[in-house]
Design a protein around this motif. Structure first.
Motif, PDB file in Angstrom:
ATOM      1  N   UNK A 264       0.826  -1.200   0.025  1.00  0.00           N
ATOM      2  CA  UNK A 264      -0.059   0.175  -0.112  1.00  0.00           C
ATOM      3  C   UNK A 264       0.836   1.416   0.037  1.00  0.00           C
ATOM      4  N   UNK A 265       0.315   2.354  -0.678  1.00  0.00           N
ATOM      5  CA  UNK A 265      -0.779   2.456  -1.480  1.00  0.00           C
ATOM      6  C   UNK A 265      -0.668   1.809  -2.783  1.00  0.00           C
ATOM      7  N   UNK A 266      -1.510   1.277  -3.305  1.00  0.00           N
ATOM      8  CA  UNK A 266      -1.439   0.460  -4.730  1.00  0.00           C
ATOM      9  C   UNK A 266      -2.289   0.918  -5.650  1.00  0.00           C
ATOM     10  N   UNK A 267      -2.033   0.618  -7.085  1.00  0.00           N
ATOM     11  CA  UNK A 267      -3.080   0.899  -8.074  1.00  0.00           C
ATOM     12  C   UNK A 267      -4.223   0.005  -7.948  1.00  0.00           C
ATOM     13  N   UNK A 268      -5.382   0.715  -7.770  1.00  0.00           N
ATOM     14  CA  UNK A 268      -6.600  -0.032  -7.069  1.00  0.00           C
ATOM     15  C   UNK A 268      -7.022  -1.333  -7.757  1.00  0.00           C
ATOM     16  N   UNK A 269      -6.764  -1.618  -8.854  1.00  0.00           N
ATOM     17  CA  UNK A 269      -7.377  -2.820  -9.563  1.00  0.00           C
ATOM     18  C   UNK A 269      -6.675  -3.899  -8.933  1.00  0.00           C
ATOM     19  N   UNK A 270      -5.432  -4.090  -8.219  1.00  0.00           N
ATOM     20  CA  UNK A 270      -5.033  -5.258  -7.710  1.00  0.00           C
ATOM     21  C   UNK A 270      -5.908  -5.990  -6.805  1.00  0.00           C
ATOM     22  N   UNK A 271      -6.398  -5.174  -6.006  1.00  0.00           N
ATOM     23  CA  UNK A 271      -7.327  -5.895  -4.829  1.00  0.00           C
ATOM     24  C   UNK A 271      -8.298  -6.631  -5.558  1.00  0.00           C
ATOM     25  N   UNK A 272      -9.439  -5.970  -6.249  1.00  0.00           N
ATOM     26  CA  UNK A 272     -10.530  -6.700  -6.854  1.00  0.00           C
ATOM     27  C   UNK A 272      -9.958  -8.042  -7.682  1.00  0.00           C
ATOM     28  N   UNK A 273      -9.048  -7.816  -8.343  1.00  0.00           N
ATOM     29  CA  UNK A 273      -8.556  -8.678  -9.357  1.00  0.00           C
ATOM     30  C   UNK A 273      -8.212 -10.053  -8.406  1.00  0.00           C
ATOM     31  N   UNK A 274      -7.448  -9.684  -7.282  1.00  0.00           N
ATOM     32  CA  UNK A 274      -6.994 -10.767  -6.446  1.00  0.00           C
ATOM     33  C   UNK A 274      -8.299 -11.727  -6.077  1.00  0.00           C
ATOM     34  N   UNK A 275      -9.228 -10.754  -5.515  1.00  0.00           N
ATOM     35  CA  UNK A 275     -10.648 -11.342  -5.169  1.00  0.00           C
ATOM     36  C   UNK A 275     -11.276 -11.878  -5.953  1.00  0.00           C
ATOM     37  N   UNK A 276     -11.325 -11.578  -7.261  1.00  0.00           N
ATOM     38  CA  UNK A 276     -12.219 -12.165  -8.290  1.00  0.00           C
ATOM     39  C   UNK A 276     -11.570 -13.384  -8.695  1.00  0.00           C
ATOM     40  N   UNK A 277     -10.159 -13.623  -8.205  1.00  0.00           N
ATOM     41  CA  UNK A 277      -9.626 -14.847  -8.875  1.00  0.00           C
ATOM     42  C   UNK A 277      -9.565 -15.996  -7.429  1.00  0.00           C
ATOM     43  N   UNK A 278     -10.531 -15.357  -6.336  1.00  0.00           N
ATOM     44  CA  UNK A 278     -10.595 -16.328  -5.242  1.00  0.00           C
ATOM     45  C   UNK A 278      -9.456 -16.095  -4.242  1.00  0.00           C
ATOM     46  N   UNK A 279      -8.496 -15.128  -4.398  1.00  0.00           N
ATOM     47  CA  UNK A 279      -7.183 -15.191  -3.663  1.00  0.00           C
ATOM     48  C   UNK A 279      -7.742 -14.163  -2.395  1.00  0.00           C
ATOM     49  N   UNK A 280      -6.613 -14.032  -1.431  1.00  0.00           N
ATOM     50  CA  UNK A 280      -6.782 -13.287  -0.279  1.00  0.00           C
ATOM     51  C   UNK A 280      -5.755 -12.126  -0.266  1.00  0.00           C
TER      52      UNK A 280
END
Lengths: 455, 479
Positions: free
Chosen positions: A153-169
């Motif tokens: 952090x701070x991160x380019x915002x798309x990393x978080x939803x992309x990880x989640x969409x792949x089922x990751x934590x």
């Protein structure tokens, strides 16, 4: 399971003969279970949708979303013009799915030179629809349910939803600001990872770490020492490194962009991501790429061929020509890779001056075309609302665009939900703008300062 | 002491064998070189050994980064093989669906104009460039006879392919079943699997009748279709006009599908990329316009097929807001925006044709007229060789049963379906390429379709001329 049991039971209890009755029952059943897939849970919000709309509606000076308002270089525009109107009319048809041959060849040549490796254009390079899609392919290819991904952090915002969409934590670790030297302005270099804290984030479940250097939004350019710290942990824990290097050419003050994939033990576990949009100031072309070992890229190819398959041809052809030109001019003063950062450094300094003059405290970025500034001095303009759901900087940024016409992005946009309140008096400006735009921003800020100090 | 060295060397050999067995390349070399060294280099040996173990251990460990479960088994693809082969310029390529005709000049001009505007080289609206979604809404309002909101009912994507992907990722998940009509555009199956769902296949079956084989003779059995629907059925994928057969589903056929969708509360993913390419006597009907279907249908379109610009990779999904909003969420988490200059150019081209939708010169109607004569020519050439092609009612593909040529390929690799072997043979011996139809089938039906191959006829006259030469020679050789 329960969701599906519900309609099943109702189906038995409410069976009708008449098809009209049946269909109205069915539409009730449809409404009782969500139509969308579970992978979309928690990834529907997006800061850009809101802030881009606000900027379009209210802003007179848009330093918000990251795109240049100056034109792309002439040589690239000409290359595109040749690609679409020239004799090669097959450039309007499908090209090779994993990347237009002239483009992957030149990328393999350039990155081979930069990494000191022999790269095979067919297996070590894959072209994507912008770096965004490259990131998507990485997460889909390597992150399964239960995998952890470390995000700085701070991160380019798309990393978080992309990880989640792949089922990751996602597992977050912040860059922490150290106080600058007496009398000096803070630099992005003053924001650092705590080595022990970073080490503690790696676990058996850690599949990958996402590195973004130069970093959006802070502009930090990770030093060799910092990269070695990350590399050692990746090797020790056998983790992958997804290295978002889209701003690789935008480094200032003589700093060097170091590619983590060139560190010992890292080539086999790193996917490098790049972007023509950022390299050549053509964000609207959406041409990106991944570079890495075949053992990793083969899985990116599988995702790619099952999601978009081909990328648009003409822009790839033009970008290939652009790189050809740059390879010929490499290191020379007329190289775009030399000229662009030089121009942007001046713009950075111009914006820094403007901000300092009005009392906003800029953090001097070592790279990228973003700059984060502390707006504490201006807090009186926007009263704090205790127990508000919305972070302060977000409310401030919205107020600023509506009332001052100046668009910027709140820093909290680049933090996970739990940490949005941690650094809530900062906003991010984009300075890849014509001098006239930066002057207009300066005018707004100067006027604002006068209004503040006026009795 | 010598026995100690001997045992140490023996240990090295054994250890290197163990590592070699574990699949480490290069360890054997290292261990051999160690064994050749003398006693004096003992220290060097252990250093070398420990470093090589460390590197080789990371070599073993790096193998843990295999593919995720979602893409297991999805790596192979018919196109990878056959597009490579067709890149050879000495081969007449009637395989991949790639026009070699020119797109209309105004379309190319619009792209050149768009690229000259600085602002159009930067990001545009994520879900679709404003002027493009406006143009699409106008065209399709007219076609569908209903109001379409450009901002909420439309998503612009990277080709029809990208539309399919966004739709499936948004609405399909583990536990769902998706009905796929065979033969099918090959990506449907892997995309459904990647979403964790189960594909359920139903074949189009040839109904005998009449002399000429037409794509209209390939039909679904209504009872068989009904049997495929159950509580788990989340969606059916419809493709009309159909690739590869060229079938244009009639209103009655669509009504059967619609009735089942409504009865079972199923979605319909309607791939209509060839919507304008329908030939005389046929009409393209949009299933979304049937009663009860708008709210459960995503209709997919493609600039590539509409304007003969497959390399623009622009497509769109149109549907009700409560479905499209989920596709938009997928889009904002996959690639966010599509290229701007292409979208602007497409918008301008659509306006040109929208204004002349009552005029026969509209490209939506002039292209199918042009293609119809190519279709007829292709059919004639195949008939002259003694084949009976299936005349398509729409699209730009034609399938043909090649088993009647009795080409003996029994000595070639047994495990491959006949059509794969045939196409490879045809490419190497006749310098003519096509696509094997079993690539478009589920596992149960491959045997049924392995005698068919697919030709693409959206080709310029010189390409068809070259095909004619090959086919005429072929006929002579058979005589």
């Amino acid at each position: 399971m329960l969701r599906r049991a519900g309609p099943f039971l109702r189906h038995f209890l409410l069976e009708r003969n008449c098809s009209v009755g049946y269909s109205s029952y069915c539409s009730e059943a449809k409404m009782s279970r969500p139509v969308q897939a579970r992978r979309l849970e928690g990834v529907d919000k997006n800061i850009w949708v809101e802030f881009v709309k606000l900027a379009t509606t209210y802003s007179t000076v848009n330093l918000g979303q990251g795109f240049p308002d100056f034109p792309p270089p002439e040589f690239l525009k000409e290359a595109f013009s040749r690609a679409v109107s020239g004799e090669k009319h097959m450039l309007h048809q499908y090209t090779r799915a994993f990347g237009h041959p002239p483009l992957v060849k030149i990328l393999a040549q350039l990155f081979g030179k930069l990494l000191g490796r022999d790269l095979d254009p067919m297996t070590n390079v894959m072209v994507t629809v912008g770096a965004y899609q490259a990131l998507f392919c990485c997460f889909q290819a390597f992150i399964d349910e239960g995998d952890e991904v470390i995000i700085i952090e701070p991160f380019f915002d798309c990393y978080e939803p992309m990880v989640k969409m792949a089922g990751g934590t996602p597992v977050y670790i912040p860059l922490r600001p150290k106080a600058p030297k007496e009398g000096k302005l803070m630099s992005s270099a003053d924001w650092q990872l705590d080595p022990a804290e970073l080490a503690s984030k790696f676990s058996e479940q850690t599949k990958a770490i996402v590195l973004n250097s130069p970093n959006n939004p802070l502009g930090k350019v990770f030093s060799r020492g910092e990269l070695e710290l990350i590399a050692d942990l990746c090797v020790k824990h056998d983790a992958l490194c997804i290295s978002d290097e889209v701003y690789e050419w935008l480094v200032y003050d003589g700093k060097e962009h170091i590619r983590i994939a060139s560190l010992p033990g890292m080539w086999d576990r790193t996917v490098i991501i790049g972007s023509a949009g950022k390299t050549f100031s053509v964000t609207g072309w959406k041409v990106g790429w991944t570079v890495g070992s075949n053992r990793l890229l083969q899985h990116l190819r599988t995702v790619h061929q099952n999601s978009v398959y081909h990328c648009a041809t003409a822009a790839q052809d033009a970008v290939a020509e652009g790189f050809q030109r740059e390879l010929e001019h490499y290191g020379k003063p007329d190289s775009y890779f030399v000229q662009l950062p030089r121009e942007l450094q001046q713009k950075r300094d111009q914006l820094v001056q403007s901000l300092v003059a009005v009392g906003m405290k800029p953090i001097i970025p070592e790279g990228t075309y973003f700059l984060v500034a502390d707006i504490s001095e201006f807090k009186s303009e926007v009263p704090d609302v205790p127990n508000s759901d919305e972070p302060y900087d977000s409310r401030f940024a919205k107020w600023m665009v509506k009332n001052k016409g100046l668009a910027a992005i709140p820093l909290s946009a680049f933090y996970c939900e739990a940490h949005k309140g941690n650094y809530n008096s900062f906003i991010r400006f984009c300075f890849a703008k014509e001098d006239a735009t930066l002057k207009a921003a300066d005018d707004i800020l100067q006027k604002w300062k006068l209004e503040k100090t006026a009795p | 002491m010598y026995s100690r060295i001997f045992f140490f060397l023996l240990f090295l050999i054994k250890f290197s064998q163990f590592l070699h067995f574990s699949g480490i390349k290069g360890m054997l070399f290292v261990s051999r070189s160690l064994c050749c060294r003398g006693i004096g280099t003992y220290q060097l040996q252990t250093n070398l050994l420990s470093r090589s173990i460390k590197l080789s251990a990371s070599d073993t460990m790096a193998f843990r980064h295999k593919n995720t479960r979602r893409i297991e088994g999805l790596d192979s693809n018919v196109w990878v093989e056959f597009t490579k082969v067709a890149a050879d310029p000495s081969i007449v390529n009637l395989g991949q669906g790639l026009p070699d005709i020119c797109p209309p000049s105004y379309v190319k001009e619009e792209l050149a104009k768009a690229a000259a505007v600085d602002r159009l080289n930067q990001y545009t609206r994520g879900f679709g460039h404003p002027s493009l979604v406006k143009a699409l809404s106008q065209v399709y309002e007219r076609v569908c006879g209903r109001k379409i909101d450009p901002l909420t009912d439309i998503l612009v994507t990277v080709g029809g392919y990208g539309s399919l992907f966004s739709t499936i990722q948004a609405l399909i998940e583990e536990g769902d079943e998706v009905i796929i009509i065979e033969p099918f555009y090959d990506c449907y199956e892997p995309m459904v699997k990647m979403a964790g769902a189960k594909p359920v296949f139903i074949p189009l079956r040839y109904k005998n009748g009449g002399n000429s084989a037409s794509s209209a003779d390939w039909v679904l059995d209504p009872a068989e279709l009904a049997s495929k629907f159950n509580l788990k059925t989340k969606a059916i994928i419809l493709n009309t006009p159909h690739n590869p057969i060229g079938k244009v589903f009639t209103r009655e056929e669509l009504q059967i599908i619609a009735d089942l969708c409504i009865k079972h509360d199923t979605l319909c993913i309607s791939d209509e990329v060839y919507e304008w390419l329908v030939y005389k006597g046929n009409k393209h009907t949009k299933i979304a316009t049937l009663p009860g279907m708008w709210e459960r249908t995503i209709t997919i379109g493609s600039a590539g097929k509409t304007y003969s610009v497959t390399g623009w990779k622009l497509g769109w999904s149109i549907g009700p807001q409560n479905l499209i909003k989920h596709l938009q969420v997928v889009h904002q988490n996959t690639l966010y925006t599509c290229p701007t200059p292409l979208q602007e150019a497409l918008a301008q081209a659509l306006w040109v044709d929208y204004k002349r939708m009552d005029d026969p010169d509209c490209y939506f109607y002039s292209l199918p007229r042009e293609l119809e004569s190519k279709r007829d020519r292709m059919a004639q050439l195949l008939q002259e060789v003694g084949l009976t092609p299936v005349i398509p009612e729409g699209g730009y593909f034609m399938i043909v049963d090649v088993s009647t040529l009795n080409v003996d390929l029994s000595d070639v690799d047994e495990n491959q379906p006949y059509d794969y072997k045939f196409v490879r043979w045809m490419i190497s011996s006749k310098k003519l390429s096509a696509i094997p139809l079993s690539a478009f089938c589920g596992p149960e039906t491959k045997r049924q379709f392995e005698k068919y191959i697919r030709f693409c006829f959206i080709k310029k006259d010189s390409t068809l001329d070259a095909a004619e030469v090959i086919l005429k020679n072929w006929k002579k050789q058979r005589a």
